[in-house]
Design a protein around this motif. Structure first.
Motif, PDB file in Angstrom:
ATOM      1  N   ALA A  92      -2.947 -23.303   3.710  1.00  0.00           N
ATOM      2  CA  ALA A  92      -3.066 -23.664   5.123  1.00  0.00           C
ATOM      3  C   ALA A  92      -2.196 -22.816   6.031  1.00  0.00           C
ATOM      4  O   ALA A  92      -2.440 -22.744   7.239  1.00  0.00           O
ATOM      5  CB  ALA A  92      -2.709 -25.141   5.313  1.00  0.00           C
ATOM      6  N   ALA A  93      -1.159 -22.169   5.469  1.00  0.00           N
ATOM      7  CA  ALA A  93      -0.221 -21.433   6.326  1.00  0.00           C
ATOM      8  C   ALA A  93       0.367 -20.253   5.569  1.00  0.00           C
ATOM      9  O   ALA A  93       0.538 -20.301   4.343  1.00  0.00           O
ATOM     10  CB  ALA A  93       0.899 -22.352   6.796  1.00  0.00           C
ATOM     11  N   VAL A  94       0.670 -19.202   6.311  1.00  0.00           N
ATOM     12  CA  VAL A  94       1.292 -18.015   5.735  1.00  0.00           C
ATOM     13  C   VAL A  94       2.085 -17.324   6.842  1.00  0.00           C
ATOM     14  O   VAL A  94       1.732 -17.420   8.018  1.00  0.00           O
ATOM     15  CB  VAL A  94       0.225 -17.063   5.145  1.00  0.00           C
ATOM     16  CG1 VAL A  94      -0.618 -16.440   6.245  1.00  0.00           C
ATOM     17  CG2 VAL A  94       0.853 -15.971   4.281  1.00  0.00           C
ATOM     18  N   THR A  95       3.176 -16.662   6.465  1.00  0.00           N
ATOM     19  CA  THR A  95       4.001 -15.943   7.434  1.00  0.00           C
ATOM     20  C   THR A  95       3.989 -14.456   7.107  1.00  0.00           C
ATOM     21  O   THR A  95       4.278 -14.061   5.970  1.00  0.00           O
ATOM     22  CB  THR A  95       5.445 -16.470   7.429  1.00  0.00           C
ATOM     23  OG1 THR A  95       5.442 -17.858   7.737  1.00  0.00           O
ATOM     24  CG2 THR A  95       6.286 -15.740   8.476  1.00  0.00           C
ATOM     25  N   LEU A  96       3.647 -13.662   8.103  1.00  0.00           N
ATOM     26  CA  LEU A  96       3.586 -12.201   7.982  1.00  0.00           C
ATOM     27  C   LEU A  96       4.643 -11.581   8.871  1.00  0.00           C
ATOM     28  O   LEU A  96       4.757 -11.934  10.049  1.00  0.00           O
ATOM     29  CB  LEU A  96       2.193 -11.708   8.398  1.00  0.00           C
ATOM     30  CG  LEU A  96       2.010 -10.208   8.626  1.00  0.00           C
ATOM     31  CD1 LEU A  96       2.127  -9.440   7.314  1.00  0.00           C
ATOM     32  CD2 LEU A  96       0.664  -9.918   9.299  1.00  0.00           C
ATOM     33  N   ALA A  97       5.430 -10.670   8.321  1.00  0.00           N
ATOM     34  CA  ALA A  97       6.369  -9.879   9.113  1.00  0.00           C
ATOM     35  C   ALA A  97       5.812  -8.470   9.234  1.00  0.00           C
ATOM     36  O   ALA A  97       5.383  -7.882   8.240  1.00  0.00           O
ATOM     37  CB  ALA A  97       7.753  -9.843   8.456  1.00  0.00           C
ATOM     38  N   ALA A  98       5.808  -7.935  10.453  1.00  0.00           N
ATOM     39  CA  ALA A  98       5.184  -6.629  10.674  1.00  0.00           C
ATOM     40  C   ALA A  98       5.999  -5.803  11.653  1.00  0.00           C
ATOM     41  O   ALA A  98       6.691  -6.343  12.530  1.00  0.00           O
ATOM     42  CB  ALA A  98       3.759  -6.805  11.205  1.00  0.00           C
ATOM     43  N   LEU A  99       5.893  -4.501  11.518  1.00  0.00           N
ATOM     44  CA  LEU A  99       6.549  -3.573  12.433  1.00  0.00           C
ATOM     45  C   LEU A  99       5.822  -3.543  13.776  1.00  0.00           C
ATOM     46  O   LEU A  99       4.591  -3.623  13.817  1.00  0.00           O
ATOM     47  CB  LEU A  99       6.540  -2.162  11.839  1.00  0.00           C
ATOM     48  CG  LEU A  99       7.313  -1.976  10.529  1.00  0.00           C
ATOM     49  CD1 LEU A  99       6.865  -0.691   9.855  1.00  0.00           C
ATOM     50  CD2 LEU A  99       8.799  -1.936  10.811  1.00  0.00           C
ATOM     51  N   PRO A 100       6.558  -3.407  14.885  1.00  0.00           N
ATOM     52  CA  PRO A 100       5.903  -3.329  16.196  1.00  0.00           C
ATOM     53  C   PRO A 100       4.856  -2.219  16.275  1.00  0.00           C
ATOM     54  O   PRO A 100       3.816  -2.387  16.917  1.00  0.00           O
ATOM     55  CB  PRO A 100       7.068  -3.076  17.156  1.00  0.00           C
ATOM     56  CG  PRO A 100       8.270  -3.633  16.465  1.00  0.00           C
ATOM     57  CD  PRO A 100       8.029  -3.401  15.004  1.00  0.00           C
ATOM     58  N   SER A 101       5.109  -1.100  15.601  1.00  0.00           N
ATOM     59  CA  SER A 101       4.191   0.045  15.690  1.00  0.00           C
ATOM     60  C   SER A 101       2.877  -0.181  14.969  1.00  0.00           C
ATOM     61  O   SER A 101       1.965   0.642  15.079  1.00  0.00           O
ATOM     62  CB  SER A 101       4.874   1.299  15.130  1.00  0.00           C
ATOM     63  OG  SER A 101       5.230   1.119  13.767  1.00  0.00           O
ATOM     64  N   THR A 102       2.760  -1.291  14.224  1.00  0.00           N
ATOM     65  CA  THR A 102       1.524  -1.551  13.486  1.00  0.00           C
ATOM     66  C   THR A 102       0.665  -2.635  14.130  1.00  0.00           C
ATOM     67  O   THR A 102      -0.437  -2.907  13.650  1.00  0.00           O
ATOM     68  CB  THR A 102       1.836  -1.996  12.043  1.00  0.00           C
ATOM     69  OG1 THR A 102       2.528  -3.259  12.070  1.00  0.00           O
ATOM     70  CG2 THR A 102       2.700  -0.971  11.333  1.00  0.00           C
ATOM     71  N   VAL A 103       1.145  -3.253  15.199  1.00  0.00           N
ATOM     72  CA  VAL A 103       0.487  -4.445  15.729  1.00  0.00           C
ATOM     73  C   VAL A 103      -0.907  -4.137  16.277  1.00  0.00           C
ATOM     74  O   VAL A 103      -1.901  -4.781  15.918  1.00  0.00           O
ATOM     75  CB  VAL A 103       1.350  -5.124  16.802  1.00  0.00           C
ATOM     76  CG1 VAL A 103       0.562  -6.214  17.514  1.00  0.00           C
ATOM     77  CG2 VAL A 103       2.603  -5.708  16.166  1.00  0.00           C
ATOM     78  N   ALA A 104      -1.005  -3.137  17.152  1.00  0.00           N
ATOM     79  CA  ALA A 104      -2.258  -2.914  17.881  1.00  0.00           C
ATOM     80  C   ALA A 104      -3.397  -2.497  16.964  1.00  0.00           C
ATOM     81  O   ALA A 104      -4.514  -3.024  17.057  1.00  0.00           O
ATOM     82  CB  ALA A 104      -2.050  -1.879  18.979  1.00  0.00           C
TER      83      ALA A 104
END
Length: 296
Positions: A92-104
């Motif tokens: 039901a839930a998951v947490t993803l950490a990502a770099l700002p440069s990969t968001v778009a």
């Protein structure tokens, strides 16, 4: 029997460097964490932490305890993954950490596809430049979209597996009227006013290392990790930037990009998960969505 929650608090204090920082990350007061660590000390009958200037450090007994705690946490996560695999359903839930440069260009399309395929899955996305893999090993995130540069040492911690997504070269970015888009030798940037990431960031270290290998001491009157600011300075003709390809919209106006000709700087984007003998269907679903976007 040792309380696993207290072991997790001990590990978090060591990772964060202080009881106050650990309490903040755990959503507790410093007093509550101190009380639990005092209870842990009574359980084992010996000090597990000692003062170390303004921070704390493990005693020898504490170090042994944390080593065993890591194996305990690995076993708990393995059990959770095994149960999830038996159910063979995305959670039901998951947490993803990502770099700002990969968001778009990576994260946003991947999360859009993930929502369409698994509408009941709630994804919390933490966009940060800081220590994502440490958060993965602490269990505060489930998947990390991270980076490593080809000519820099691999710092993947124990218990983490990195799934390669794509190779992402840094491009030379200038104002549209300052370049014809042809490849640029890195040494030619000696004649440019550059905007570079801070030297204590992964990208900043990679760029400076590549420049040194090319015999170049870069002149960087502008220093920022904000890629939007780097592109704005390039667009205005004030500086030349070195920006990962995936961080640049192909139709971005007012700029022109060129590959580095002689000493290309590449980062590898990867999706990292905790190592387990049994795959977690929820984490796998996130990794699969990221891989699909990366292939496109």
């Amino acid at each position: 029997m040792l309380d696993i929650r207290r072991l997790h608090m001990l590990k978090t204090v060591v990772a964060r460097g202080s009881i106050t920082a650990a309490a903040q990350s755990l959503g507790l007061t410093a007093g509550a964490v101190s009380q639990q660590l005092a209870a842990l000390r009574r359980e084992v009958g010996v000090d597990v932490l000692r003062p170390d200037g303004r921070t704390v450090a493990l005693t020898e007994a504490g170090r042994v305890l944390v080593e065993h705690a890591d194996r305990i946490f690995d076993a708990v996560r393995e059990a959770e993954s095994a149960v999830a695999a038996v159910k063979d359903t995305v959670g039901a839930a998951v947490t993803l950490a990502a770099l700002p440069s990969t968001v778009a260009r990576v994260v946003a399309p991947a999360l859009t596809a993930l929502a369409a395929r698994h509408p009941r899955l709630t994804v919390t996305c933490l966009v940060t430049d800081q220590a994502q893999l440490r958060e993965l090993s602490l269990g505060t995130v489930d998947v990390v979209l991270g980076q490593r540069y080809h000519h820099m040492p691999d710092a993947t911690p124990r218990g983490v597996v990195a799934h390669r997504l794509l190779d992402d070269p840094l491009l030379v970015v200038t104002a549209a009227d300052r370049s014809d888009g042809r490849p640029v030798p890195l040494r030619e940037l000696a004649a440019h006013r550059l905007v570079l990431p801070p030297p204590d960031t992964d990208c900043g270290q990679a760029v400076l290392h590549a420049c040194r290998l090319a015999g170049l001491t870069p002149s960087a009157p502008y220093v920022t990790a904000d890629i939007a600011a780097q592109l704005a300075l390039a667009r205005a003709g004030l500086a030349t930037a070195l920006v990962p390809r995936t961080a640049i919209e192909p139709t971005a106006p007012g700029i022109r990009t060129s590959p580095v000709e002689d000493r290309p700087i590449h980062r590898e984007l990867f999706a990292a998960t905790r190592r387990a003998d049994t795959a977690d269907p929820t984490a796998n679903a996130v990794v699969a969505a990221l891989r699909t976007v990366a292939r496109q």
